[in-house]
Scaffold this active site. Sequence first.
Site, short mmCIF file in Angstrom:
data_model
loop_
_atom_site.label_atom_id
_atom_site.label_comp_id
_atom_site.label_asym_id
_atom_site.label_seq_id
_atom_site.Cartn_x
_atom_site.Cartn_y
_atom_site.Cartn_z
N TRP A 1 0.83 -1.21 0.00
CA TRP A 1 0.00 0.00 0.00
C TRP A 1 0.86 1.26 0.00
CZ3 TRP A 1 -1.66 2.91 4.84
CH2 TRP A 1 -0.70 2.78 5.86
N ASP A 2 2.16 1.09 0.29
CA ASP A 2 3.09 2.22 0.33
C ASP A 2 2.92 3.09 -0.91
OD1 ASP A 2 3.92 0.04 1.93
OD2 ASP A 2 5.99 0.71 1.97
N GLU B 1 1.01 -2.24 12.60
CA GLU B 1 1.30 -3.69 12.59
C GLU B 1 1.66 -4.24 13.96
OE1 GLU B 1 4.21 -3.85 9.41
OE2 GLU B 1 2.61 -4.15 7.94
N LYS C 1 3.01 0.73 16.00
CA LYS C 1 4.24 0.78 15.23
C LYS C 1 4.29 2.07 14.39
CE LYS C 1 6.61 -2.14 11.79
NZ LYS C 1 6.37 -3.21 10.81
N GLN C 2 3.10 2.54 13.98
CA GLN C 2 3.06 3.64 13.02
C GLN C 2 1.71 4.35 13.09
OE1 GLN C 2 3.11 0.02 10.55
NE2 GLN C 2 2.67 1.45 8.88
O1 IFM Z 1 3.72 -1.41 4.07
C1 IFM Z 1 4.67 -1.29 5.07
C2 IFM Z 1 3.96 -1.44 6.40
O2 IFM Z 1 3.02 -0.43 6.60
C3 IFM Z 1 4.96 -1.41 7.54
N1 IFM Z 1 5.94 -2.47 7.34
C4 IFM Z 1 6.67 -2.32 6.10
C5 IFM Z 1 5.75 -2.31 4.89
C6 IFM Z 1 6.56 -2.07 3.62
O3 IFM Z 1 7.13 -0.81 3.64
#
Ligand code: IFM
Length: 734
Positions: free
Chosen positions: A331-332, A462, A570-571
Amino acid sequence: MTTQDYHLTLRDVGSDRPEYLETIFSLANGHFGVRATDPISGNPISGTLINGFYETAPITYGEAGVGYAKQHQTIVNLADLRHLTITTVNGHLFTASKRLAADLNLTTGKLTEQYQARSQQGETIQITVDSLIGQNRDDFWAVRYTLSADNYAGPLVVSKSIAVPAAAEAIASADPRKTRMAGLPNCKTAFTAPNLQRYQIQTKQSQLAVTLYLRMNTPAGTLLNYRVDLSDNQPHVLDYQAYVGAVSEFNTIDPVTPALDSSLEELADDNQRFWQKVWRHGEVRVGGNPSLDLAIHYNVFQLNQSAGRDGRTNIPAKGLSGSGYEGHYFWDTEMFMLPYFIYTHPQMARQLLQYRYQVLPQARERARQMGVEHGALFAWRTINGQEASAYYPAGTAQYHIDADIAYAVGKYYDVTGDWDFIAQCGFEMVLETARFWADFGTWHQVGDLRRFEFLTVTGPDEYTALVNNNYYTNRMAKHNLELVVQLADDLAKHDPERLMDLHVTPADLAHFRDLAAHIYLPYSQDYKINAQDDSFLSKPHWPADRMTPDNFPLLLHYHPLTIYRYQVAKQADTMLADYLFPDDLDPEQLKREYTYYEGVTTHDSSLSRSTFSILAARLGDTEKAYRYFMDTARMDLVNLQGNTADGLHLANLGGSWLALVAGFSGFHVQAGVVHVTNHLPQELTALSYRLTVGKSVLEVNLAADVTRVRLISGPSVHVSVNGRPESLIAVTKN
Ligand code: IFM
């Protein structure tokens, strides 16, 4: 704006580790990438990466389950194009070398490096390596080695061939971000002339083929055993060019030998035209901090190098700069990188979306495998469209990718007005993803309320998996369902037959509308914030004694189940939804949410900080926005995550552009009006950038007391500057 040369040198980077420098100075063109490996000592596990050229292998599970992803897909590490074998006439082989200087010209794409090479007997020579990757001709790479005497000034024997990759040992690492080692492909090589080598590669399982050629362009030059005499103390120039063909089905061999006779100078001119166009359409400058200005240019440069341009490939999470994450697309692309392309190179954005359209059949099949009868579910990580995530809790369960792709289609249409794409491909993707949500969701009666919910999903964070009603997922699905109705209305006016072809009825649209209106968005009355999911806010916080730097990133130190028990992210997750849907909440709520979620977010993912920077700017905390931005803009250049050796963090590169444009200048387009709000931090004296909305090229200039939008070309545009209604005017040329 004037054109200015930007150069990245060894002084601008945060490490001298060879694998790190190989990534930073890698060259690519969307089709293939060449890491800046040492030309003498090489690197057995990385050289050339071709976008979409992968090998498959069965995923071995201790305990497999129905619908688990079946095959790994791993980008193949190919022949090292940069390698040169040099011996003295006495047979002393040069085996080691030291990189003394490197200069990457971001205006021409030319990489110039200086090495000192050493034989085992201690003889040294100097080598300057100039290399370029074709941009307009994306199958070319050219290199010039200039050899000069050092402590050795005598005759040399030079050979160059596309080296078969060494059977490097498998990468056995507990770090899931690294690549696996794909099985070695079958390789056939032939010297079809003394100065020309053909190299054919076929993967054994995925049945893909590619042909490479190498040619020596120095007059009367031979690839093998070419004699150079340094005793005249003059520099000696050796020119080579490589051709990297398109990826094709097994057993198809390029029938004609490509013309490989352009000089390095011709390629450089051609490349310069490409890069001039990139900068003309998407120039971005920051004043007050030259190294930051260079960093943002570097990021934009690498974004352009990494994006597949043929509609059959996409942008790997690490670009073509390294094989981390196995060369997979996530999805990046849609959420972090595509905005840059939509606003600066819409044609490239279209090709990236076209890739998703091309794998729509696999997405339909995946939905069926996941027990959902209608619609399509795009793979969480993939090259060929099939799911390649071996860990479903943080893989397939990230269903939000469907809504992310739909969101990107909508954004592309909003900004470009490209109806043709919507009618041909875009609408169908939004429709199929909407159909997925409609089937996947569950009705839940709570008192008088009927809520449409999504259960057992993983959101962007995640560190929290398999939860009910992830706010981001639900909000994005709601948007997906609203978007399909909006686009269907347009289609009904312009192309009603297409609606019929896709079996869309008025009842379907009413159903989507109803679902969208009833999607449940979790909210905490206690904290007066949107809740990340049904359970997140009631979990204990991550223990204070596990907060020391040596515990991070948590994913390398704790079992996932340990992490999942806690309220730790994580984000950016709910924060990302807040950024995308600014009208959903008032500034007070945004402030509360920001404070709350910032307190529980580790930023262990490189996709996190840019969102926190954008929202801090929106909240007027420009100092904090700047701090997050600094980490974002320079992430790879200072090796912030510690793993740039595996490849660049492409989503973060896109995020750094977003932080400037959507953050510091609050840029967004809403209902056809361009909004710009000055949130420039005091550390920066100026920000200016160019982008395109519809057919209008705009330039935005910010300084402490200046907020200006200029129309460079194209039709008039309505703008709103700093939210003042009086500035909602048609901009005219000046
Ligand atoms: O898509 C990302 C995810 O959001 C976090 N882990 C790494 C992936 C690839 O960059």
